[in-house]
Design an enzyme around this catalytic site. Structure first.
Site, short mmCIF file in Angstrom:
data_model
loop_
_atom_site.label_atom_id
_atom_site.label_comp_id
_atom_site.label_asym_id
_atom_site.label_seq_id
_atom_site.Cartn_x
_atom_site.Cartn_y
_atom_site.Cartn_z
N TYR A 124 0.85 -1.18 0.00
CA TYR A 124 0.00 0.00 0.00
C TYR A 124 0.89 1.25 0.00
CZ TYR A 124 -3.51 3.43 0.89
OH TYR A 124 -4.34 4.52 0.75
N GLN A 186 -10.82 0.93 1.68
CA GLN A 186 -11.36 0.05 0.63
C GLN A 186 -10.25 -0.74 -0.08
OE1 GLN A 186 -11.65 3.35 0.78
NE2 GLN A 186 -11.39 4.33 -1.23
N ASN A 209 -2.38 6.63 6.56
CA ASN A 209 -2.96 7.45 7.62
C ASN A 209 -3.69 6.56 8.63
OD1 ASN A 209 -5.36 6.63 6.44
ND2 ASN A 209 -5.71 8.58 5.38
N SER A 233 5.60 9.03 12.96
CA SER A 233 7.04 8.93 12.87
C SER A 233 7.75 9.60 14.06
CB SER A 233 7.49 9.58 11.56
OG SER A 233 8.67 8.99 11.12
N GLN A 255 12.29 15.12 10.67
CA GLN A 255 11.29 14.20 11.15
C GLN A 255 9.99 14.92 11.47
OE1 GLN A 255 12.32 11.44 10.46
NE2 GLN A 255 10.50 10.32 11.06
N GLU A 322 11.84 4.98 16.86
CA GLU A 322 11.88 4.46 15.50
C GLU A 322 13.25 4.77 14.89
OE1 GLU A 322 9.40 6.67 12.88
OE2 GLU A 322 9.43 5.16 11.28
N HIS A 323 13.64 6.04 14.94
CA HIS A 323 14.95 6.45 14.44
C HIS A 323 15.77 6.98 15.60
CE1 HIS A 323 12.10 7.30 11.04
NE2 HIS A 323 13.00 6.60 10.38
N ASP A 356 16.13 7.12 5.07
CA ASP A 356 14.80 7.23 4.46
C ASP A 356 14.85 6.92 2.97
OD1 ASP A 356 13.42 7.92 6.69
OD2 ASP A 356 13.60 10.08 6.39
N GLU A 410 1.68 -36.39 29.60
CA GLU A 410 0.75 -35.32 29.23
C GLU A 410 -0.66 -35.88 28.99
OE1 GLU A 410 2.12 -32.71 26.12
OE2 GLU A 410 3.54 -31.72 27.45
#
Lengths: 437, 437
Positions: A124, A186, A209, A233, A255, A322-323, A356, A410
């Site tokens: 995506y 969708q 998003n 981020s 950032q 993250e960074h 990046d 068992e």
């Protein structure tokens, strides 16, 4: 920016709090879109594209001619840059290939582990103002190295019903020819259930998003895997007096421009650096085209002074950025002591934007503290490992009794039987052979 | 058992349908327990243990003396078997250790990837009739190899408020001394939020009933990772006329005894084998102590005849079984063509129960078709990889322009700035040096 000096451990968790993400409010929307796409397929996809993207798309699959015209619409200098970035990403992800692991765990018991590509994956890529062709590289290059058979890409169309040529060009360069003009919830639903046009996939990758993020999470209810849970981020810079305040400020801002909910932090043992970075951020911010967005993120961010490196490292690990940029004379200390981070950038000449785009590492990284338990996207994200075992008759003679005792303890008699019946037969055969000789 | 001959491709998806899992009905219960445990901590844990496990537990952490008395309660032969199984599991998972990957992707651009242990992990071991100490081995051994700092174990207490000594013994043997008498949703919630007694963890591993499974899934909403989504156990046997029908029947039954919702399938190119297995299952089933459970699972299961190996392999891949047994003269063909399976057992003398206990491979495997995109638990399940990059000044001179062009094209000016400011400084310094010489 907010300045904090020598915060006590009690306030760390407040200090390191992230913007809260609450998807419950949009779950109803997500559920509704999923239901309709599952039921109505392409018709629902078309309906939602009209509703959310304000454009009417009859056949959402990009035609061969649409793909063929993309290269002419991308500048030669950008094409060359994309190729150079692709080369580095390819090298780094190819180096992650592993051999099959095989051993005899006990005499006659052969075990091995092999990695196989996930057959069908979906990427995506968000649309909007910034065409994130760099994410196409980051997600499609390792897919090709892994050998995934079917790789499809969904991205929302613009108002004229088109995808950005840089996205189409990059996808095509990476060998993807199944490209769909579909975005948002969708698109994720279409890849989850499959429609007549969009194939169903087994795993979905890619940024988005809050709707896309919530939709990816929702897709896991229907048996799909996703690259990782996502949040806004983040960047944490840990620095001492040897860091260049101009560079540090530029990194924090790079950032911050991602979104108003981005979070940037400076943790430093140098009060002088803290003050200079604070001033420099104001100067640079003022010149940025995305100054509104970056300014909001900066307002939520913090400059933190701590008394020593150990405290700085502890703070980094508690946050799990993250960074992480490390600009310190004692970089070795940090490399040894940092346990939770997505990707680490070392020294004054390693800006976060290098990762990046072009250093070769992947930019799809764990946010929101997930660096504590998740890896960023890497070659293994496109593979799954299968284990194998083959036991010889003498191997089972050795190991069988161990299995029998454990299965019995068992309370699983049929598990034991599966061994006992085999051992009986081996013993009977041996006896027969002894009798003959 | 249901016999199906040469099913057409159109009916495959119906034929391979799994029992439906619907967690929505129990999500309200899960949500409620999570809310209370988050709010009331240990008090809520105690309340739910009283409600669900019908026993009052004041301090749910096992005392040192409770741990110390476990070995005396486990038979020497079982202890020896556990040790042998542990040795094999250790060997196989140690072999999965990898080196750090490091390379220079372009001149002056150094990138590497290192794996680090997840610091805090929680293991869930079900209680009930069968004490699953084998799952303790499977989950705790790789955690120790990975070097996870804090490993805790939760398991529901029996009516007398105790845990089964084999579970306690095995945990202790694997170096776990934080053992908690807590089960079900409340145990998962306690590990998610932490209570005064039970520490918060970053990732939860382990099998469980539908409540535990739904609770693990719910925990992911609060930033936790889980080993994998889980469903009922499954076995598919693919076999030709060289397979032993007695063995095949025993394997089908060993999986069927796990639960009424277990699924077992035989796919064969030999009609004779199909008929003999069908008869043999009836014979063996009748003698099993868990015959009621296994009988129900067998009633839902299928014996499928197909015309050739390729169709058999396609059927296996379409199903993606958790466990796959291959008993065929053409085992090489299957090994080459099988893409979706959790763990594969090859030949007449490799019962599936070998992998459940002692061959060395992990028995925590993807069910419900998840073998298409998930690995079973392996050493990497306890690690996350971090990437690093360090760029020299000359490296940035080389790569910087690539980053600038790409950042500009994505409309991210601050990303570009972070490079441009550095390049300016390098150029200024070079100029100065040139001026001096």
């Amino acid at each position: 920016m907010n300045k904090i000096f020598a915060p006590s451990k009690e306030i760390w968790s407040d200090l390191l709090q992230r913007p809260i993400q609450d998807f419950e409010a949009i779950e109803e929307t997500v559920r509704g879109v999923f239901l309709q796409v599952r039921r109505d397929g392409d018709a629902a996809l078309q309906r939602f594209t009209r509703e959310f993207d304000k454009v009417d798309i009859q056949d959402c699959r990009l035609s061969e001619s649409e793909i063929a015209e993309a290269p002419a619409l991308v500048s030669p200098s950008l094409k060359k840059a994309i190729q150079q970035a692709k080369d580095n990403i390819e090298k780094f992800h190819k180096a992650q290939q592993t051999e099959r692991i095989a051993l005899e765990t006990s005499p006659g018991v052969y075990c091995w582990q092999e990695k196989k590509p996930i057959e069908k994956i979906g990427l995506y890529i968000p649309g909007g103002s910034a065409p994130l062709f760099s994410s196409v590289l980051m997600l499609a290059v390792p897919a090709a190295i892994a050998g995934c058979e079917e790789v499809i890409l969904c991205s929302p169309p613009d108002a004229s019903g088109r995808l950005h040529p840089a996205i189409v060009y990059t996808a095509s360069l990476c060998g993807i020819n199944q490209i769909y003009k579909a975005g948002g919830i969708q698109a994720i639903a279409a890849m989850t259930f499959g429609t007549k046009t969009v194939p169903k996939v087994y795993k979905i990758f890619g940024p988005g998003n809050q709707f896309v993020t919530a939709a990816k999470q929702w897709a896991t209810r229907y048996g799909l895997a996703i690259d990782m849970p996502a949040g806004p981020s983040e960047l944490l810079v840990v620095a001492d007096e040897t860091a260049d305040p101009v560079f540090v400020a530029s990194d924090l801002l790079s950032q911050a421009e991602h979104g108003a909910d981005s979070q940037v932090l400076l943790v430093t043992t140098s009060e002088a650096l803290l003050e200079r970075v604070s001033l420099e951020v104001e100067v640079q911010l003022d010149k940025l085209p995305r100054k509104d967005i970056a300014g909001k993120a900066i307002a939520n961010s913090r400059l933190i002074w701590v008394k020593d490196q150990q405290t700085a490292a502890d703070l980094v690990n508690a946050y799990g950025p993250e960074h992480l940029i490390v600009c310190s004379q004692r970089e070795e200390f940090y490399l040894e002591n940092i346990r939770n981070a997505g990707s680490v950038f070392i020294g004054n000449y390693t800006p976060e934007s290098a990762g990046d785009y072009a250093s070769g590492t992947n930019h799809t990284l764990p946010t929101n503290g997930y660096a504590r338990q998740f890896s960023g996207v890497n070659l293994d994200s496109y593979l799954k490992s299968i284990t194998y075992q083959k036991i010889s008759e003498s191997g089972l003679m050795n190991l069988g009794p161990v299995i029998e005792i454990m299965a019995e303890a068992e309370g699983l008699q049929a598990h034991k039987n599966a061994v006992s019946l085999r051992l009986e037969k081996i013993r009977a055969t041996l006896k027969q052979e002894l009798g003959k000789s």
